[in-house]
Design a protein around this motif. Structure first.
Motif, short mmCIF file in Angstrom:
data_model
loop_
_atom_site.label_atom_id
_atom_site.label_comp_id
_atom_site.label_asym_id
_atom_site.label_seq_id
_atom_site.Cartn_x
_atom_site.Cartn_y
_atom_site.Cartn_z
N GLU A 52 0.90 -1.23 0.10
CA GLU A 52 0.16 0.00 0.12
C GLU A 52 0.76 1.17 0.06
OE1 GLU A 52 -2.37 -0.59 3.50
OE2 GLU A 52 -0.84 0.33 4.78
N ALA A 70 1.83 3.30 -2.33
CA ALA A 70 1.28 4.32 -3.12
C ALA A 70 0.12 5.12 -2.10
CB ALA A 70 0.54 4.05 -4.35
N ILE A 71 -0.80 4.43 -1.37
CA ILE A 71 -1.91 4.92 -0.60
C ILE A 71 -1.21 5.73 0.61
CG2 ILE A 71 -3.73 4.19 0.82
CD1 ILE A 71 -4.03 1.76 -0.83
N ILE A 72 -0.07 5.09 1.09
CA ILE A 72 0.65 5.72 2.21
C ILE A 72 0.93 6.93 1.83
CG2 ILE A 72 2.66 5.75 3.98
CD1 ILE A 72 2.60 2.66 3.37
N LYS A 73 1.70 6.97 0.51
CA LYS A 73 2.32 8.35 -0.10
C LYS A 73 1.11 9.57 -0.29
CE LYS A 73 5.22 9.71 -3.76
NZ LYS A 73 5.43 9.42 -5.01
N ARG A 74 -0.14 8.90 -0.45
CA ARG A 74 -1.31 9.75 -0.78
C ARG A 74 -1.83 10.19 0.61
NH1 ARG A 74 -7.24 8.91 -3.11
NH2 ARG A 74 -7.93 11.10 -3.17
N GLU A 75 -1.72 9.43 1.58
CA GLU A 75 -2.17 9.83 3.00
C GLU A 75 -1.38 10.69 3.64
OE1 GLU A 75 -3.42 5.97 4.53
OE2 GLU A 75 -5.56 6.22 3.66
N HIS A 76 0.02 10.48 3.48
CA HIS A 76 0.82 11.41 4.09
C HIS A 76 0.70 12.69 3.53
CE1 HIS A 76 5.65 12.51 4.84
NE2 HIS A 76 4.75 12.40 5.91
N ARG A 77 0.64 13.06 2.22
CA ARG A 77 0.18 14.07 1.63
C ARG A 77 -0.90 14.80 2.25
NH1 ARG A 77 -0.49 14.86 -4.85
NH2 ARG A 77 2.09 14.60 -4.95
N SER A 78 -1.93 13.99 2.64
CA SER A 78 -3.00 14.36 3.10
C SER A 78 -3.19 14.78 4.82
CB SER A 78 -4.20 13.46 3.02
OG SER A 78 -4.37 13.10 1.76
N GLY A 79 -1.76 14.57 5.48
CA GLY A 79 -1.60 14.76 6.70
C GLY A 79 -1.38 13.96 7.75
N MET A 80 -1.21 12.60 7.03
CA MET A 80 -0.75 11.38 8.06
C MET A 80 0.41 11.39 8.39
SD MET A 80 -0.47 7.26 7.02
CE MET A 80 1.27 7.51 6.31
N ASP A 128 8.07 10.36 0.32
CA ASP A 128 7.86 11.37 -0.92
C ASP A 128 8.84 11.42 -1.70
OD1 ASP A 128 5.66 12.02 0.72
OD2 ASP A 128 6.40 13.57 1.73
N TYR A 163 3.46 20.45 -2.72
CA TYR A 163 4.05 19.04 -2.56
C TYR A 163 5.51 18.81 -2.77
CZ TYR A 163 3.76 13.96 -1.57
OH TYR A 163 4.05 12.60 -0.99
N GLN A 192 -2.39 23.46 3.64
CA GLN A 192 -2.21 22.14 2.87
C GLN A 192 -3.44 21.20 2.81
OE1 GLN A 192 -0.22 19.48 5.71
NE2 GLN A 192 0.06 17.61 4.46
N TYR A 193 -4.55 21.64 3.56
CA TYR A 193 -5.92 21.10 3.48
C TYR A 193 -6.92 21.78 2.70
CZ TYR A 193 -3.78 18.52 7.19
OH TYR A 193 -2.98 17.82 8.13
#
Lengths: 404, 449
Positions: free
Chosen positions: A95, A97-107, A400, B233, B255-256
């Motif tokens: 997962e 690519a999913i982690i990368k996306r979520e990291h981008r969303s603040g994870m 990233d 990003y 960011q959000y």
């Protein structure tokens, strides 16, 4: 001015998002749903099958003798490492690519890894319980010995197994964090397993120069902990005696010359016994008793008829004998079975001797049954767990930088 | 003895082997000489062939296989070191054995990468693939043939001549207003293998709120690099202002305010639709939102994207269109001002794609800015307000060839269809018209005027 500060505070509150701790339950929930809805649950029956296979092979040998116990410790460690490695080898890379996306969303990566750590611990705990239960069912012999750290051997072994399994799990999590694809992770996996098992240095002796590498494996500390708990050093070493006993019918046959035999009389072993009396002094009384005759005078019975003869005198006599000298080059065949030799010394005596001496030779400081040793090994495994988890976090922080 | 060792080391460095057998020596020398000429044909300085490690990298540039060349040069460096080390280590010792095994392992990988580079060279020289066998077995022979015979010529050069567009800067900065998006990107560079590469340069624009913008460009023109620079990003040397606020300086809080929907539907199949959205809300919405507020927002977004009927379904069981809508909904949950979508219509049929773009149009009409990358723009072009055209100039740097209304873009490029516009700026070897530099300069002139 205070109004401005109040506004700033308000803005901060407005933009503040979930912190690291608050994010952990989100990802823990995802892991648990993955366990139910996807294939993670399969590791439990797999653990049972592996434990059964190993237990059927080593049962009756663990807690009985040194070699069986070491084999059992190795086998249990193998099961734990196998379970741990397979739990998480694909956990992150599948997962990525999913982690990368979520990291981008603040994870937060630390929250993600922490959730994995909790989930994987639960998984390892369940697997350990299943494995220990299966081993008990297949009569591996936990009841043969009381526990050392706890009153129950199965709990003792269970703790070691859980730690080894969890450390292997964290190692796999690290590999999974480094690998870009599941194929990459699965390619590395066999090397890791082989390294862990071969370089444990217990069953396969390692050359001196490579031995320090075994300190870098989880398996080394796992085997040490389990062997110590099973009182390895207090058990006999059966192999040598069993082999000797199995060779009872084997004949020893050797033809030597009389001259060679005479040379042996000069050896240090024989010299040690040269002064030993072989034929004691014979009195007239003893001779009369032997010949069943009466002595003319009762007082003659203490009369010494011949002086005591030592081994050295007999050997010298033989060496100087003309007959022996004349036959110096003649061959003499010595023949005896192993059984005859054992019986000559007494079976029990030989068995006790061989088992004691071989057990002394098999004694290993690293398997000594003390709290300090066992806890020391557990702490080493704990260090591996922390190290692998921290490295996983560090590696994932750079997710990233993955090439698009 | 010392002289012999020095000779061996030099032989290893220049020819890759210290073998003095006549055949090996002849092949090694012919390889170096032939490669010198090939380098010159490809526009690379011939003397690079004498520099160990760099030689294979330069060869990979000639072969248009730069990525493989990087690995190959590292491998050659390691192999050279091992070869030299073996001169000082007893071959029968353990260290000798370890070096031999290491050499074998690296040698195998080296061969695979060499095959890739030679295949690239064969493609550049427009030859039969069977040549690769000769290149691997006796590289000296094809190197001499290709190097000295005139009939073997590369289709394109490794290092192209700089042209006017490369040096040209529009220098026109876009205005910063209280509302909308302003992009003033000077350049976006990346360091690759000790080399600075300019990925984007000189891009300036102002996008009004409520506009839906199409982002066009051929492969490698820098579309994804551009959107990553805009959403902060992968920051560039730029000033990105959203509603008057500097994006880079306020990244944490802003960011959000930007939603980025990736091309692939990156979601966990084991989660339900509802759970995916509640988790997305928990991550993306500020913690000042109470739980009921968060759940209300989830319900609202599900209604907007028509996901309510499948809220309890697992993501893995959704159709392509539903999955795409869920992926967009995840980003939309934080109600962003700027919404960027990378090929949202990939894998969708015409009807579903149209429905999706209509939904996006509806969102834009609420005052949001939407930037969409798509490879099939003509079926939905009527829904867009503006178009951004990025083009790869002669230096392979992404440049702005157009930003403005659709109708004016048609006039500017002299093309009716958007796909034809892309074709006009694409390189010739990619099947395009190779007019990128022309339009980059023309657009700069238009801006100046």
């Amino acid at each position: 001015m205070p109004e401005v500060v109040e506004n700033e505070k308000h803005r901060e509150r407005e933009y503040r998002h979930r912190g690291r701790t608050a994010q952990i339950p989100i990802y823990l929930g995802k892991q648990l749903r993955f366990f139910i809805n996807e294939s993670d649950w399969k590791v439990l029956p797999m653990a049972a099958v592996i434990a059964a296979l190993v237990s059927l092979v080593v049962r009756g040998k663990v807690f009985v003798n040194m070699e069986g116990t070491l084999m059992g410790a190795f086998a249990i460690t193998c099961v734990a490492i196998w379970n741990g490695c397979f739990n998480s080898i694909q956990a992150v890379c599948r997962e990525r690519a999913i982690i990368k996306r979520e990291h981008r969303s603040g994870m937060h990566i630390s929250s993600y890894v922490a959730a994995h750590m909790i989930y994987q611990f639960l998984l390892c705990l369940m697997q350990t319980v299943v494995s220990i239960y299966v081993m008990q069912l297949t009569d591996i012999g936990f009841e043969r010995m009381a526990g050392f750290m706890t009153p129950w051997m199965m709990v003792d072994i269970g703790i070691s197994m859980l730690l080894v399994s969890y450390a292997a799990d964290m190692l796999s999590l690290l590999i999974s964090s480094i690998s870009r694809t599941t194929t990459g992770a699965m390619t590395v996996m066999p090397f890791i397993l082989i390294f862990q098992l071969v370089f444990s240095g217990s069953l396969i002796p390692l050359p001196e120069w490579i031995r320090p590498l075994s300190n870098c494996t989880i398996s080394t500390y796992g085997i040490r902990a389990i062997a110590s708990q099973c009182a390895y050093n207090e058990l006999p070493l059966d192999t040598v005696w069993k082999t000797l006993n199995d060779m009872r019918d084997s004949e020893l046959e050797e033809t030597v010359t009389v001259g060679r035999l005479l040379e042996l009389t000069d050896s240090s072993i024989v010299s040690r016994y040269r002064e030993e009396t072989i034929i004691p002094a014979v009195t007239a009384g003893e001779a009369a008793e032997f010949l069943n005759i009466r002595l003319p005078e009762e007082t003659d019975k203490d009369l010494i008829l011949s002086d005591p003869v030592s081994l050295g005198e007999i050997l010298d006599l033989l060496a100087n004998s003309e007959f022996v000298q004349a036959n110096k080059d003649k061959g003499v065949t010595l023949k005896a079975t192993m059984g005859e030799l054992i019986d000559a010394f007494g079976e029990e005596k030989v068995k006790d001797f061989v088992m004691k001496k071989t057990a002394d030779a098999g004694y290993k400081e690293e398997y000594v049954r003390t709290n300090r040793n066992i806890i020391g090994n557990w702490l080493m495994i704990g260090l591996f767990i922390v190290l692998f988890a921290v490295l996983s976090m560090v590696v994932l922080e750079f997710i990233d930088k993955d090439k698009r | 003895m010392v002289l012999e060792k020095i000779r061996d080391i030099l032989m290893i460095a220049v020819f890759g082997s210290s073998s003095t057998e006549i055949v090996s020596l002849v092949l090694a020398v012919t390889y170096v000489v032939g490669l010198w000429k090939i380098f010159e044909k490809c526009g690379v300085k011939g003397w690079w062939v004498l520099v160990p490690v760099a030689r294979v990298y330069k060869l990979s540039l000639c072969a248009d296989r730069e990525i493989e060349g990087r690995t190959l040069s590292i491998l050659e460096g390691v192999m050279t070191l091992i070869n030299i080390s073996r001169k000082f280590v007893d071959a029968e010792s353990t260290a000798g054995d370890v070096l031999a095994v290491a050499m074998l392992m690296i040698g195998l990988v080296y061969m695979v990468y060499s095959i890739r580079v030679y295949l690239g060279l064969i493609q550049v020289f427009d030859q039969q693939k069977v040549w690769v066998i000769l290149w691997i077995v006796a590289g000296g022979l094809p190197a001499m043939l290709w190097g000295f015979q005139k009939k073997y010529q590369p289709l394109w050069q490794a290092e192209e001549i700089r042209n006017d567009a490369d040096a040209f800067f529009s220098g026109n900065k876009a205005a910063v207003l209280d509302q909308g998006l302003t992009v003033n990107l000077e350049e976006r560079t990346a360091k690759e293998f000790f080399k600075k590469k300019t990925l984007l340069r000189d891009i300036h624009m102002y996008v009004q709120p409520g506009h839906m913008v199409l982002l066009l460009g051929g492969s490698g023109a820098g579309k994804t690099t551009f959107v990553n620079a805009v959403n902060g990003y992968e920051p560039a040397k730029a000033e990105i202002m959203i509603n008057g606020k500097n994006m880079y300086k306020n990244y944490k809080s802003m960011q959000y305010d930007i939603g980025f929907v990736p091309q692939l539907d990156l979601m966990r199949g084991s989660d339900s639709v509802y759970r995916t959205l509640t988790d997305a809300a928990a991550l993306r919405l500020p913690s000042s939102f109470s739980k009921p507020e968060r759940l209300a927002r989830v319900e609202e977004v599900m209604d907007i994207f028509g996901l309510a009927p499948v809220k309890d379904n697992l993501v893995s069981k959704l159709s392509g269109g539903q999955r795409k809508r869920l992926s967009i909904a995840m980003e939309f949950i934080s109600n962003p001002t700027l919404f960027i979508l990378d090929e949202p219509d990939s894998g969708l049929d015409g009807v579903m794609a149209r429905e999706l773009f209509e939904q996006l149009r509806h969102i834009a009409d609420q005052g949001k800015i939407i930037i969409v990358i798509t490879h099939t723009p003509d079926r939905v072009i009527d829904l867009f307000d503006d178009v951004i055209v990025l083009a790869k100039d002669a230096q392979r740097t992404g440049r702005l060839a157009w930003f403005g209304p659709i109708a004016e873009a048609r006039e500017f490029f002299g093309k009716e269809r958007m796909e034809d516009i892309v074709k006009s700026v694409n390189r010739e070897e990619e099947g395009g018209e190779g007019r990128a530099d022309e339009f980059v300069m023309k657009y700069a002139e238009v801006q100046h005027a």
